[in-house]
Each structure stands twice: as C-alpha cells, then as structure tokens.
Design a protein around this motif. Structure first.
Motif, PDB file in Angstrom:
ATOM      1  N   VAL A 388      36.133  19.855  24.902  1.00 56.60           N
ATOM      2  CA  VAL A 388      35.369  18.690  25.321  1.00 56.60           C
ATOM      3  C   VAL A 388      35.927  18.232  26.661  1.00 56.60           C
ATOM      4  O   VAL A 388      37.127  17.959  26.781  1.00 56.60           O
ATOM      5  CB  VAL A 388      35.476  17.539  24.298  1.00 56.60           C
ATOM      6  N   THR A 389      35.082  18.177  27.679  1.00 55.82           N
ATOM      7  CA  THR A 389      35.510  17.647  28.974  1.00 55.82           C
ATOM      8  C   THR A 389      34.751  16.356  29.238  1.00 55.82           C
ATOM      9  O   THR A 389      33.578  16.226  28.896  1.00 55.82           O
ATOM     10  CB  THR A 389      35.256  18.648  30.110  1.00 55.82           C
ATOM     11  N   ILE A 390      35.449  15.412  29.872  1.00 55.59           N
ATOM     12  CA  ILE A 390      34.875  14.087  30.116  1.00 55.59           C
ATOM     13  C   ILE A 390      35.194  13.666  31.536  1.00 55.59           C
ATOM     14  O   ILE A 390      36.345  13.713  31.974  1.00 55.59           O
ATOM     15  CB  ILE A 390      35.456  13.048  29.126  1.00 55.59           C
ATOM     16  N   GLY A 391      34.147  13.256  32.271  1.00 56.02           N
ATOM     17  CA  GLY A 391      34.356  12.739  33.616  1.00 56.02           C
ATOM     18  C   GLY A 391      33.735  13.606  34.697  1.00 56.02           C
ATOM     19  O   GLY A 391      33.370  14.766  34.470  1.00 56.02           O
ATOM     20  N   THR A 392      33.646  13.061  35.878  1.00 52.91           N
ATOM     21  CA  THR A 392      32.994  13.752  36.999  1.00 52.91           C
ATOM     22  C   THR A 392      33.777  14.976  37.461  1.00 52.91           C
ATOM     23  O   THR A 392      33.212  16.069  37.624  1.00 52.91           O
ATOM     24  CB  THR A 392      32.836  12.772  38.181  1.00 52.91           C
ATOM     25  N   LEU A 393      35.080  14.820  37.681  1.00 51.43           N
ATOM     26  CA  LEU A 393      35.887  15.913  38.209  1.00 51.43           C
ATOM     27  C   LEU A 393      36.026  17.056  37.214  1.00 51.43           C
ATOM     28  O   LEU A 393      36.086  18.226  37.606  1.00 51.43           O
ATOM     29  CB  LEU A 393      37.279  15.400  38.607  1.00 51.43           C
ATOM     30  N   SER A 394      36.076  16.735  35.923  1.00 55.13           N
ATOM     31  CA  SER A 394      36.287  17.771  34.915  1.00 55.13           C
ATOM     32  C   SER A 394      35.054  18.632  34.677  1.00 55.13           C
ATOM     33  O   SER A 394      35.109  19.597  33.910  1.00 55.13           O
ATOM     34  CB  SER A 394      36.748  17.150  33.593  1.00 55.13           C
ATOM     35  N   ALA A 395      33.954  18.319  35.359  1.00 54.57           N
ATOM     36  CA  ALA A 395      32.779  19.197  35.270  1.00 54.57           C
ATOM     37  C   ALA A 395      33.132  20.597  35.779  1.00 54.57           C
ATOM     38  O   ALA A 395      32.632  21.598  35.259  1.00 54.57           O
ATOM     39  CB  ALA A 395      31.626  18.611  36.079  1.00 54.57           C
ATOM     40  N   ALA A 396      34.009  20.685  36.785  1.00 53.19           N
ATOM     41  CA  ALA A 396      34.430  21.998  37.299  1.00 53.19           C
ATOM     42  C   ALA A 396      35.233  22.751  36.255  1.00 53.19           C
ATOM     43  O   ALA A 396      35.131  23.977  36.130  1.00 53.19           O
ATOM     44  CB  ALA A 396      35.242  21.816  38.583  1.00 53.19           C
ATOM     45  N   LEU A 397      36.030  22.036  35.481  1.00 55.83           N
ATOM     46  CA  LEU A 397      36.795  22.640  34.392  1.00 55.83           C
ATOM     47  C   LEU A 397      35.833  23.181  33.332  1.00 55.83           C
ATOM     48  O   LEU A 397      35.988  24.306  32.836  1.00 55.83           O
ATOM     49  CB  LEU A 397      37.735  21.579  33.798  1.00 55.83           C
ATOM     50  N   HIS A 398      34.841  22.376  33.003  1.00 55.91           N
ATOM     51  CA  HIS A 398      33.838  22.757  32.005  1.00 55.91           C
ATOM     52  C   HIS A 398      33.110  24.041  32.406  1.00 55.91           C
ATOM     53  O   HIS A 398      32.977  24.982  31.602  1.00 55.91           O
ATOM     54  CB  HIS A 398      32.841  21.603  31.849  1.00 55.91           C
ATOM     55  N   VAL A 416      33.920   8.314  28.339  1.00 57.82           N
ATOM     56  CA  VAL A 416      34.562   8.253  27.025  1.00 57.82           C
ATOM     57  C   VAL A 416      33.615   7.733  25.961  1.00 57.82           C
ATOM     58  O   VAL A 416      33.533   8.269  24.848  1.00 57.82           O
ATOM     59  CB  VAL A 416      35.831   7.369  27.107  1.00 57.82           C
ATOM     60  N   ASP A 417      32.870   6.675  26.281  1.00 58.83           N
ATOM     61  CA  ASP A 417      31.978   6.079  25.287  1.00 58.83           C
ATOM     62  C   ASP A 417      30.905   7.065  24.822  1.00 58.83           C
ATOM     63  O   ASP A 417      30.556   7.096  23.633  1.00 58.83           O
ATOM     64  CB  ASP A 417      31.324   4.818  25.845  1.00 58.83           C
ATOM     65  N   SER A 418      30.392   7.868  25.739  1.00 58.94           N
ATOM     66  CA  SER A 418      29.377   8.860  25.370  1.00 58.94           C
ATOM     67  C   SER A 418      29.945   9.862  24.374  1.00 58.94           C
ATOM     68  O   SER A 418      29.282  10.252  23.409  1.00 58.94           O
ATOM     69  CB  SER A 418      28.863   9.594  26.609  1.00 58.94           C
ATOM     70  N   PHE A 419      31.187  10.271  24.600  1.00 55.66           N
ATOM     71  CA  PHE A 419      31.827  11.201  23.670  1.00 55.66           C
ATOM     72  C   PHE A 419      32.056  10.565  22.305  1.00 55.66           C
ATOM     73  O   PHE A 419      31.795  11.181  21.263  1.00 55.66           O
ATOM     74  CB  PHE A 419      33.158  11.699  24.241  1.00 55.66           C
ATOM     75  N   LEU A 420      32.546   9.334  22.296  1.00 51.94           N
ATOM     76  CA  LEU A 420      32.887   8.694  21.026  1.00 51.94           C
ATOM     77  C   LEU A 420      31.675   8.528  20.107  1.00 51.94           C
ATOM     78  O   LEU A 420      31.819   8.491  18.888  1.00 51.94           O
ATOM     79  CB  LEU A 420      33.553   7.335  21.284  1.00 51.94           C
ATOM     80  N   LYS A 421      30.494   8.457  20.697  1.00 49.37           N
ATOM     81  CA  LYS A 421      29.282   8.366  19.874  1.00 49.37           C
ATOM     82  C   LYS A 421      28.997   9.668  19.127  1.00 49.37           C
ATOM     83  O   LYS A 421      28.243   9.669  18.148  1.00 49.37           O
ATOM     84  CB  LYS A 421      28.082   8.018  20.754  1.00 49.37           C
ATOM     85  N   GLU A 422      29.620  10.766  19.587  1.00 50.73           N
ATOM     86  CA  GLU A 422      29.320  12.085  19.024  1.00 50.73           C
ATOM     87  C   GLU A 422      30.485  12.683  18.227  1.00 50.73           C
ATOM     88  O   GLU A 422      30.393  13.831  17.781  1.00 50.73           O
ATOM     89  CB  GLU A 422      28.950  13.055  20.155  1.00 50.73           C
ATOM     90  N   THR A 423      31.558  11.962  18.059  1.00 49.25           N
ATOM     91  CA  THR A 423      32.748  12.559  17.438  1.00 49.25           C
ATOM     92  C   THR A 423      32.476  13.108  16.038  1.00 49.25           C
ATOM     93  O   THR A 423      33.000  14.157  15.659  1.00 49.25           O
ATOM     94  CB  THR A 423      33.906  11.544  17.367  1.00 49.25           C
ATOM     95  N   ASP A 424      31.660  12.413  15.263  1.00 50.13           N
ATOM     96  CA  ASP A 424      31.378  12.865  13.892  1.00 50.13           C
ATOM     97  C   ASP A 424      30.665  14.211  13.870  1.00 50.13           C
ATOM     98  O   ASP A 424      30.759  14.964  12.891  1.00 50.13           O
ATOM     99  CB  ASP A 424      30.538  11.828  13.140  1.00 50.13           C
ATOM    100  N   GLN A 425      29.953  14.514  14.948  1.00 48.48           N
ATOM    101  CA  GLN A 425      29.228  15.781  15.029  1.00 48.48           C
ATOM    102  C   GLN A 425      30.092  16.915  15.577  1.00 48.48           C
ATOM    103  O   GLN A 425      29.733  18.087  15.442  1.00 48.48           O
ATOM    104  CB  GLN A 425      27.987  15.620  15.941  1.00 48.48           C
ATOM    105  N   ILE A 426      31.219  16.552  16.192  1.00 45.16           N
ATOM    106  CA  ILE A 426      32.054  17.554  16.870  1.00 45.16           C
ATOM    107  C   ILE A 426      33.303  17.887  16.074  1.00 45.16           C
ATOM    108  O   ILE A 426      33.671  19.065  15.926  1.00 45.16           O
ATOM    109  CB  ILE A 426      32.442  17.042  18.279  1.00 45.16           C
ATOM    110  N   LEU A 427      33.984  16.883  15.550  1.00 46.75           N
ATOM    111  CA  LEU A 427      35.268  17.079  14.883  1.00 46.75           C
ATOM    112  C   LEU A 427      35.111  17.232  13.375  1.00 46.75           C
ATOM    113  O   LEU A 427      34.189  16.690  12.773  1.00 46.75           O
ATOM    114  CB  LEU A 427      36.191  15.895  15.175  1.00 46.75           C
ATOM    115  N   LYS A 428      36.049  17.979  12.799  1.00 48.64           N
ATOM    116  CA  LYS A 428      36.091  18.166  11.351  1.00 48.64           C
ATOM    117  C   LYS A 428      37.461  17.746  10.823  1.00 48.64           C
ATOM    118  O   LYS A 428      38.466  17.838  11.541  1.00 48.64           O
ATOM    119  CB  LYS A 428      35.853  19.635  10.991  1.00 48.64           C
ATOM    120  N   SER A 429      37.493  17.317   9.583  1.00 47.73           N
ATOM    121  CA  SER A 429      38.764  16.961   8.968  1.00 47.73           C
ATOM    122  C   SER A 429      39.690  18.175   8.967  1.00 47.73           C
ATOM    123  O   SER A 429      39.265  19.296   8.662  1.00 47.73           O
ATOM    124  CB  SER A 429      38.538  16.478   7.537  1.00 47.73           C
ATOM    125  N   GLY A 430      40.938  17.960   9.353  1.00 45.48           N
ATOM    126  CA  GLY A 430      41.910  19.050   9.428  1.00 45.48           C
ATOM    127  C   GLY A 430      42.093  19.617  10.818  1.00 45.48           C
ATOM    128  O   GLY A 430      42.978  20.455  11.036  1.00 45.48           O
TER     129      GLY A 430
END
Length: 451
Positions: A388-398, A416-430
């Motif tokens: 998961v990359t977040i921010g303008t500069l990290s687009a090159a990393l992505h 950050v806020d855009s990512f936090l809205k999607e955490t349940d869809q991205i992360l798994k327990s463990g």
C-alpha cells in the motif's frame, strides 16, 4: 543542570538584565522553551515560532516559579526578572556552549544519514550498565533541541549521548560548537537531505563538521562498510561486517520481528554472541557501534552484552506492536530509501501474510522520483503480499513495484484517510504489517487505527 546561575547565562549570551541584583546569582534548575515544562527555578526562553510566539507565555511562567525569562522583546511591568537579547534562539545556543564547557564528562556525538536515534538508544543502553547516562530525548537533535539537551545534563550524569542532526552546510558546525564531543560516532552516509546538500560527498563533508569543535583528543568511530565513511579510517576506528574492521560481526541470524542474533568480534582473539531484541541487520551495526563506544569507556564484554540485550524500542522506530488482529512494525517516525528497504527486509523475514504500508519520503531533491522507484524495485526479490502506497511522491514507488514485483498486489491512495476507509477490505487478521513514511505524512494515525 548544575551550578549555572542567571548571571552566567546573561554573561554567556551578552544579554541586558532587568530585575533585582540578588536574583542574578540564583542557580537555575533548568532551561525550557515550552512553558508547560517550567517549574520553580527554570529559565524560560521565549521563541517566536511560525504558529505561536513564546513571548505570550512569559506571564504564565512567572506564576509557575520561573527564575527568569529570556526575551527578544522589551517587557512592560514583568512579574519577574528577564534577560533581553536580539535573538533568543541564538542566545540559547551561546549559553549552552558556555554551560557545556563547565562539564567534565565524556560527551558522545552521534550523526549519520540513517539510524542516529536507534544508535543513540543502543549506545545509551550499553553505557547505562556502568554509568549514569543522559541521552537526547525524542527528536531534540537540531539547533533548538541540542542546547536544551545540553542544559539537561546534571550533576548526577557521568556520560552524555547527544544525537546531532542537520540538513544544511554549517548546521553541524554550530552543533559541534555547543556539544564539544569527546567521542564522534558516524552511522552512515546515505541520500537523506540530497535536496540541500547535493550529493553523498556533500553529506559527508557536512557531517564531518562535527570535528570542528571536537575535543583535541577526540576518538572517532565510523561504519567501515560505508564507502564514504571508510575514507576516515586513518583518523577513526571502524566497525562492520568485514573482518578487516576493528570491530566486526558475523554469524548473523535473523529472527523476524523477534530480533537478530550475531557474534561480535572485538579483536582477533575475543568475541561474544548476543541477541539484539529489535529486528533488522541494521541493528547489528548499531550493536557494533555501541560496542566500540563501550570499549572506549571501559565497559566489560558482559556489560556491553547486557546493554545490547536490554535495549528497548521507541514508538515509531522499529517498534513491534502485537495487537488483537495484527503484528505491527511501527517505523513511521521517519523514512529514507535506505531505511525503507531495510524495513521491507525485516517484514520479508516474517512467516505471516506480509503487508507494507509506505508513504512519501521527504527532502530527496531532484532525485525524489528515482529514489522512490528504487524502493519499489527492491520488492522484486521479496515476498511481500500487499504493498500500500500513500501520497503524491510514493506514486513513483507504486509504479516501480507494479513492474518489478508481479507477486505483490499493489494499491495506491492519495492520503491516509482514503486508505483507512478501505482497511477492512485489505488487511486480514494475523497479518504482519509494516507502517513507514516520513514524519510529515502523519502515519501515526494509521498505527493508532490498526491498534
């Protein structure tokens, strides 16, 4: 502080004094720029900031028992004594320089592009096995934080460990003038602050300003595996993985988030095995650096090993957090390409599903895109499940990761806020989750949310 009066502070910074004559000889209990930290006997330094002007708090500090205030504004009917100067921050540095010269203890100055804070913590942990140690707190490593650190050195302290950061030419020169290090420790020369210093050679030159006011008999220690620092081998002892170094390590065994085991050789005949409780091979370098300082200050091998193995993490810096659902590697205090790659290596050593949440890295100058991309390319030989990359500069990393690491699912978010809205869809327990970016990205919000 010990035995430093209002008069000595006044004389050191050539201030004009307003107040009763007898108050000049009051010993100061401390020096503060934050009014919330003022107690009886404190000298309060009013710093005009971008958001808040410290002068507005001068009435409050007198009510708390401040011995004196340092101001660059003339005060009308102040409730206590004050010193008037043209520039309070410059006066603070001049007074810290004077106070430092009243102290007769070893002072270890630590600098480098990466790992200053973790190395400072390692050195302090080792030295505390024998001495009462004062160390830099938090991020107090600049031209405001360093003088405040110096003023915290008290009569009880036997050694001080001072982190020294900079991003422009001349800054380290001014820090050295205050710190007067008896021991200089250099961690590495990376690419942080290229925006202001131009090249790694420029960074080396700026870091070496630490020698400008070092003790005449200063002892220096450098990472001998760094191609720039090895050029100082004629004036410094070296540490590294190469057996040609003065102190070297081998038998390195990564233990995932549980740390790293290694054997450290102090010379051709003597060595010891230790387990460093924080993860990453960079921690082996920190342990070798701490070993060098420990040996220089007369610690035994057993004391050095005990200091290494009792090291505690700091929030935001290789801090392992075991939550109900995830194991977090909270490394979000700061970031540059070298440290980000090392953190990815640590994540790769775990046995869970691996998620890297990475953000922008600042102060990389014109090479910012290529340096962000270098981190994305680094994922090629790793087994990170989700990036998961977040921010303008990290687009090159992505984009670089998408091309170089097809085994990794790559997602990019604007903030950050855009990512936090999607955490349940991205992360798994463990999941094992790395969280890392430059401090300005505010990734502590992610750590708090995942906790």
């Amino acid at each position: 502080m010990k035995h430093f009066t209002v008069r000595q502070f006044k004389d050191a910074c050539h201030a004009r004094y307003f107040g009763p004559e007898e108050a000049l000889d009051q010993e100061l209990s401390g020096v503060e720029t934050d009014s919330r930290g003022v107690t009886k006997g404190t000298l309060f330094v009013a710093i005009p900031g971008e958001r808040v002007d410290g002068h507005k708090f001068i009435p409050d500090v007198y009510a708390k028992g401040a011995a004196c205030a340092l101001s660059q504004q003339e005060l009308t009917d102040p409730a206590g004594p004050y010193l008037l100067v043209e520039d309070t921050q410059q006066a603070l540095k001049e007074a810290a320089e004077s106070y430092r010269q009243t102290l007769g203890i070893p002072v270890i100055g630590i600098t480098g592009s990466v790992g200053k804070t973790s190395t400072k913590e390692m050195v302090a942990s080792i030295l505390s096995q024998k001495y009462n140690v004062l160390k830099t707190q938090g991020n107090f490593n600049n031209e405001l934080g360093v003088p405040l650190t110096i003023f915290r050195i008290g009569e009880e302290h036997e050694v001080a460990v001072v982190e020294m950061g900079m991003n422009h030419y001349g800054e380290m020169h001014r820090l050295s003038k205050m710190v007067r290090p008896t021991h200089c420790l250099f961690t590495n020369i990376g690419v942080a602050h290229l925006e202001f210093l131009g090249s790694r050679d420029g960074i080396l030159k700026a870091k070496c300003e630490m020698f400008d006011y070092a003790a005449d008999d200063v002892k220096a220690f450098v990472n001998g595996d760094d191609d720039k620092l090895i050029t100082l081998k004629d004036i410094a002892r070296t540490f590294g993985m190469d057996p040609s170094r003065d102190v070297w390590a081998d038998s390195v065994e990564k233990l995932g988030f549980d740390g790293v085991r290694c054997r450290i050789h102090t010379d051709t005949k003597n060595s010891f095995e230790t387990v460093i409780p924080l993860p990453g091979t960079h921690m082996v370098y920190n342990a070798m650096a701490g070993t060098c300082i420990g040996l220089a200050l007369g610690l035994s091998i057993d004391e050095i090993r005990a200091g290494i193995e009792s090291l505690k993490p700091l929030p935001g810096r290789s801090n392992i957090l075991h939550t109900e659902h995830y194991t977090l590697l909270d490394d979000c205090y700061n970031a540059n390409p070298t440290s980000m790659m090392e953190s990815l290596n640590v994540l790769d050593d775990t046995h869970s599903r691996k998620v890297a949440i990475l953000g922008d890295m600042g102060e990389l100058g014109p090479q910012s895109d290529s340096l962000h991309a270098s981190v994305g390319k680094h994922l090629k030989n790793l087994h990170v499940d989700i990036l998961v990359t977040i921010g303008t500069l990290s687009a090159a990393l992505h984009e670089a990761a998408k091309k170089s690491a097809p085994q990794t699912r790559c997602l990019h978010f604007a903030d950050v806020d855009s990512f936090l809205k999607e955490t349940d869809q991205i992360l798994k327990s463990g999941d094992a989750v790395l969280v890392k970016a430059s401090h300005s990205m505010g990734f502590t919000k992610i750590v708090e949310a995942l906790q």
